[in-house]
Design an enzyme around this catalytic site. Sequence first.
Site, short mmCIF file in Angstrom:
data_model
loop_
_atom_site.label_atom_id
_atom_site.label_comp_id
_atom_site.label_asym_id
_atom_site.label_seq_id
_atom_site.Cartn_x
_atom_site.Cartn_y
_atom_site.Cartn_z
N THR A 10 52.78 -0.27 40.69
CA THR A 10 52.05 0.12 42.50
C THR A 10 52.49 0.82 42.47
O THR A 10 52.31 1.49 43.90
CB THR A 10 53.07 -1.03 42.76
N LEU A 78 55.81 3.82 33.28
CA LEU A 78 56.28 5.03 34.80
C LEU A 78 57.53 4.48 35.74
O LEU A 78 57.41 5.16 36.73
CB LEU A 78 54.62 4.61 35.43
N SER A 127 60.45 14.02 32.70
CA SER A 127 60.34 14.65 34.38
C SER A 127 61.28 16.40 33.98
O SER A 127 61.99 16.14 32.94
CB SER A 127 61.57 13.98 35.25
N GLU A 129 63.01 17.41 35.95
CA GLU A 129 64.47 17.50 36.51
C GLU A 129 65.20 16.96 34.78
O GLU A 129 66.40 17.05 35.27
CB GLU A 129 64.72 15.82 36.73
N TYR A 151 69.30 11.52 38.54
CA TYR A 151 68.40 11.02 38.53
C TYR A 151 67.71 11.81 37.23
O TYR A 151 67.18 11.79 36.02
CB TYR A 151 67.10 11.64 38.81
#
Length: 327
Positions: A10, A78, A127, A129, A151
């Site tokens: 979603t 994801l 990511s 990050e 994160y």
Amino acid sequence: MTLAFVTGITGQDGGYLAERLLDEGLEVHGLVRAGDEAAAGELRARVPGAILHVGDLGDTDLLAGLIAEVQPDEIYNLAGISSVAYSWHEPILTAQLSGVAAAVVLEAAWRLQEQVGRPVRCVQASSSEIFGHAAHAPQDEATPVRPVSPYGAAKAYAHQMANVYRGRGLHVAACILFNHESPRRPLTFVTRKITSAAARIGLEGAGVITLGDLDVRRDWGWAPDYVDAMVRAARHSVADDYIVATGETHTVAEFAEVALRRVGLGDAWRDHVVIDPELMRPVETPTMVGDASKARRELGWEPSVRFAEIVGRMVDHDRELLQLGPQ
């Protein structure tokens, strides 16, 4: 028929991915968080062919059981906490949903592969990050992993687990995604905050965008391009790590400038931006830029939309929403 299982279906990337896979004729299954009926309804309207399963990403038995039941050929992980800022408030939850859940997915995929005797191709959405205060720029696949946020740390664990399971014989590609945007980006993200505010300022002729550090530089790409990279990585003959980035950086200030100029404010854009120190993160990675040479060379991947057009498309979408009014 080829079956795909998508966590985070979603979300921004999940929706584009579901559309892509269904167009290719795959049977697409996706995990939807319990209580997220609005997002599930929007997805069903956009991609009615997707088969949705309701469950909590933190429910390890349910997650592993779904993969065993669906028996997918391709898995795209994801899902997880998607906000660096939010991860500072919920570091443990972030570790569970963005880190541990990835390990659950990979273990279930490996067990399925062992059971059915055929390859199960996986993509872990990693990511930029994970690099934190990177040792060099641009960052590539050999850049040391040393995150500076909850994160980034959770994503780093998931990224390393992808390498672990690759060593066990699982076809798992880790796509190290740099920032990527689209009109489907939630309003909680600074990029969409900027474009929605710019659209309103352009319509009303007044207002400001309140931001934190304007000098932070990011490598912003177009979300459907990054979905394309993940599909290519899943189906490539060799599973590996791939940087997915444009190789260009722009500041938050530039993002705001392009958005406000798009609505006709010209040089007056500066009058509509204010800084709030409360919006500064505890630790910030000032410059992130990726070298996607490997993805270009091995996957044949190329970004197709440049920075100014990405911002422009987002602003135009938000203007359309305002002009349509409440639906």
